[in-house]
Design a protein around this motif. Structure first.
Motif, PDB file in Angstrom:
ATOM      1  N   LEU A 101       1.027  -0.746   0.104  1.00 52.81           N
ATOM      2  CA  LEU A 101       0.328  -0.099  -0.079  1.00 52.81           C
ATOM      3  C   LEU A 101       0.629   0.926  -0.054  1.00 52.81           C
ATOM      4  CD1 LEU A 101      -2.580  -0.837   2.371  1.00 52.81           C
ATOM      5  CD2 LEU A 101      -2.880  -0.904  -0.452  1.00 52.81           C
ATOM      6  N   VAL A 102       0.020   2.297  -0.521  1.00 59.72           N
ATOM      7  CA  VAL A 102       1.127   3.512  -0.957  1.00 59.72           C
ATOM      8  C   VAL A 102       1.423   4.292   0.434  1.00 59.72           C
ATOM      9  CG1 VAL A 102       1.355   5.682  -1.742  1.00 59.72           C
ATOM     10  CG2 VAL A 102       0.117   4.307  -3.348  1.00 59.72           C
ATOM     11  N   SER A 103       0.575   4.101   1.615  1.00 61.16           N
ATOM     12  CA  SER A 103       0.754   4.882   2.544  1.00 61.16           C
ATOM     13  C   SER A 103       1.412   3.823   3.930  1.00 61.16           C
ATOM     14  CB  SER A 103      -0.650   3.857   3.649  1.00 61.16           C
ATOM     15  OG  SER A 103      -1.276   2.928   3.231  1.00 61.16           O
ATOM     16  N   SER A 104       2.346   2.452   3.237  1.00 59.05           N
ATOM     17  CA  SER A 104       2.787   2.059   3.905  1.00 59.05           C
ATOM     18  C   SER A 104       4.664   2.737   3.468  1.00 59.05           C
ATOM     19  CB  SER A 104       3.065   0.201   4.241  1.00 59.05           C
ATOM     20  OG  SER A 104       3.309  -0.021   2.665  1.00 59.05           O
ATOM     21  N   LEU A 105       4.285   3.462   2.474  1.00 60.06           N
ATOM     22  CA  LEU A 105       5.749   4.130   2.086  1.00 60.06           C
ATOM     23  C   LEU A 105       6.030   5.392   2.503  1.00 60.06           C
ATOM     24  CD1 LEU A 105       4.840   3.705  -2.184  1.00 60.06           C
ATOM     25  CD2 LEU A 105       6.174   2.148  -0.147  1.00 60.06           C
ATOM     26  N   SER A 106       7.789   4.928   2.537  1.00 62.76           N
ATOM     27  CA  SER A 106       8.152   6.216   3.105  1.00 62.76           C
ATOM     28  C   SER A 106       8.141   7.283   2.739  1.00 62.76           C
ATOM     29  CB  SER A 106      10.239   6.188   3.356  1.00 62.76           C
ATOM     30  OG  SER A 106      10.803   5.818   1.776  1.00 62.76           O
ATOM     31  N   GLY A 107       8.398   8.395   2.795  1.00 59.79           N
ATOM     32  CA  GLY A 107       8.724  10.108   1.711  1.00 59.79           C
ATOM     33  C   GLY A 107       9.378   9.487   0.966  1.00 59.79           C
ATOM     34  N   GLY A 108      10.498   9.568   0.823  1.00 57.77           N
ATOM     35  CA  GLY A 108      10.982   9.894  -0.275  1.00 57.77           C
ATOM     36  C   GLY A 108      10.308   8.807  -1.678  1.00 57.77           C
ATOM     37  N   THR A 133      10.252  18.069  -2.376  1.00 56.94           N
ATOM     38  CA  THR A 133       9.671  18.755  -0.546  1.00 56.94           C
ATOM     39  C   THR A 133       9.586  17.538  -0.064  1.00 56.94           C
ATOM     40  OG1 THR A 133       8.497  20.535  -1.709  1.00 56.94           O
ATOM     41  CG2 THR A 133       7.294  19.667   0.654  1.00 56.94           C
ATOM     42  N   GLY A 134      10.128  17.797   1.279  1.00 60.03           N
ATOM     43  CA  GLY A 134       9.862  16.695   2.467  1.00 60.03           C
ATOM     44  C   GLY A 134      10.561  15.420   2.088  1.00 60.03           C
ATOM     45  N   VAL A 135      11.756  15.443   1.242  1.00 62.53           N
ATOM     46  CA  VAL A 135      12.249  13.787   1.124  1.00 62.53           C
ATOM     47  C   VAL A 135      13.273  14.391   2.108  1.00 62.53           C
ATOM     48  CG1 VAL A 135      11.222  13.267  -0.882  1.00 62.53           C
ATOM     49  CG2 VAL A 135      13.340  14.925  -1.106  1.00 62.53           C
ATOM     50  N   ASP A 136      14.184  13.264   1.910  1.00 62.02           N
ATOM     51  CA  ASP A 136      15.718  13.078   2.539  1.00 62.02           C
ATOM     52  C   ASP A 136      16.620  13.330   1.357  1.00 62.02           C
ATOM     53  OD1 ASP A 136      16.496  10.293   1.465  1.00 62.02           O
ATOM     54  OD2 ASP A 136      14.726   9.725   2.559  1.00 62.02           O
ATOM     55  N   PRO A 137      17.540  13.602   2.167  1.00 59.69           N
ATOM     56  CA  PRO A 137      18.582  13.440   0.997  1.00 59.69           C
ATOM     57  C   PRO A 137      19.359  12.430  -0.246  1.00 59.69           C
ATOM     58  CG  PRO A 137      19.378  14.647   3.333  1.00 59.69           C
ATOM     59  CD  PRO A 137      18.633  13.996   3.066  1.00 59.69           C
ATOM     60  N   GLN A 138      18.657  11.460   0.306  1.00 57.73           N
ATOM     61  CA  GLN A 138      18.947  10.216  -0.273  1.00 57.73           C
ATOM     62  C   GLN A 138      18.145  10.124  -2.094  1.00 57.73           C
ATOM     63  OE1 GLN A 138      19.764  10.091   2.593  1.00 57.73           O
ATOM     64  NE2 GLN A 138      21.446   9.684   3.170  1.00 57.73           N
ATOM     65  N   SER A 139      16.753  10.373  -1.422  1.00 59.63           N
ATOM     66  CA  SER A 139      15.360  10.440  -2.053  1.00 59.63           C
ATOM     67  C   SER A 139      15.672  11.256  -3.430  1.00 59.63           C
ATOM     68  CB  SER A 139      14.264  10.354  -1.180  1.00 59.63           C
ATOM     69  OG  SER A 139      14.212   9.202  -0.479  1.00 59.63           O
ATOM     70  N   ARG A 140      16.139  12.501  -2.638  1.00 52.69           N
ATOM     71  CA  ARG A 140      16.595  14.189  -3.523  1.00 52.69           C
ATOM     72  C   ARG A 140      17.948  13.721  -5.049  1.00 52.69           C
ATOM     73  NH1 ARG A 140      18.088  19.693  -1.572  1.00 52.69           N
ATOM     74  NH2 ARG A 140      20.333  19.260  -1.345  1.00 52.69           N
ATOM     75  N   ASN A 141      18.886  13.142  -4.353  1.00 53.11           N
ATOM     76  CA  ASN A 141      19.330  12.898  -5.166  1.00 53.11           C
ATOM     77  C   ASN A 141      18.910  12.035  -6.518  1.00 53.11           C
ATOM     78  OD1 ASN A 141      21.407  14.264  -4.452  1.00 53.11           O
ATOM     79  ND2 ASN A 141      22.619  12.634  -2.698  1.00 53.11           N
ATOM     80  N   HIS A 142      18.215  11.036  -6.212  1.00 54.48           N
ATOM     81  CA  HIS A 142      17.682   9.545  -7.116  1.00 54.48           C
ATOM     82  C   HIS A 142      17.075  10.506  -7.752  1.00 54.48           C
ATOM     83  CE1 HIS A 142      16.729   5.926  -8.501  1.00 54.48           C
ATOM     84  NE2 HIS A 142      15.255   6.475  -8.055  1.00 54.48           N
ATOM     85  N   LEU A 143      16.016  11.068  -7.327  1.00 54.40           N
ATOM     86  CA  LEU A 143      14.688  12.854  -7.991  1.00 54.40           C
ATOM     87  C   LEU A 143      15.556  13.355  -9.153  1.00 54.40           C
ATOM     88  CD1 LEU A 143      12.273  13.379  -5.306  1.00 54.40           C
ATOM     89  CD2 LEU A 143      11.952  11.883  -7.780  1.00 54.40           C
TER      90      LEU A 143
END
Length: 214
Positions: A101-108, A133-143
């Motif tokens: 479920l999407v609800s179980s995913l992290s913000g990133g 908006t609101g993501v950790d540095p690792q997720s931001r770099n992946h984006l």
């Protein structure tokens, strides 16, 4: 790769919504690949992938189900839809979470899913409205890496943000907005060469006073 930079309330999101045909401009003309958005907003929806600032996901459905719904909205079905969903899962690195479920995913993870859900129809223009908006540095770099890869394949990217470092990392050309107007526009290289830094010119042009969120 075009950056639209401005403080909160500068008019970035409103401009983007008009460009995507989600709002009507009071005056002026917007054309996307030669088509006038004002005349027929629906005609350009297949050409634009709009990644909204607010997460546009169904929290109580699975990752796979979300992708099926958004792909269907873009007119995809059968093998084509399956192929594009697999592409999306790989880009977002969510292959192992497709049944969750999407609800179980992290913000990133949600931000990555938000990105690929908007691109299932393989648009030529990608419009990102503050997608980190609101993501950790690792997720931001992946984006960032994902957006760079999509751009390298020949797509136009319009990226709105109020973070100078994001523009410096991604964009080739930059417009600075404030109070609903473009107050400066040039290549990133020119901004960097002619000023003490992009953050300095941004503050010089838009001021140092606090802005309420909007």
């Amino acid at each position: 790769m075009y950056g639209l930079l401005g403080p909160n309330g500068a008019g970035k999101s409103t401009t983007i919504h008009c460009l995507c045909g989600l709002m009507s401009a009071d005056k002026g003309r917007i054309e996307v690949n030669g088509k006038k958005v004002h005349d027929d907003p629906g005609s350009i929806h297949q050409e634009i992938g709009f990644v909204p600032q607010t997460l546009a996901l169904y929290e109580n459905l699975s990752v796979q189900h979300n992708l099926e719904i958004f792909g269907g909205l873009f007119g995809l079905n059968g093998k084509e839809l399956s192929t594009r969903i697999q592409w999306a899962l790989e880009i977002a690195q969510l292959e192992s979470r497709e049944s969750d479920l999407v609800s179980s995913l992290s913000g990133g993870m949600k931000r990555r899913l938000n990105l690929v859900s908007s691109l299932l129809h393989d648009p030529s223009i990608i419009v990102c409205d503050e997608p980190t908006t609101g993501v950790d540095p690792q997720s931001r770099n992946h984006l960032f890496d994902s957006i760079r890869a999509l751009h390298a394949e020949g797509r136009t990217v319009i990226y709105t943000t109020h973070y100078m470092e994001e523009v410096e990392s991604l964009c080739e050309r930059v417009a600075i907005m404030d109070n609903g107007r473009v107050i400066a526009e040039d290549s990133l290289d020119a901004f960097m060469a002619n000023n003490q830094g992009l953050e300095q010119v941004f503050l010089d042009l838009t001021g140092r006073g606090l802005r309420d969120e909007s």
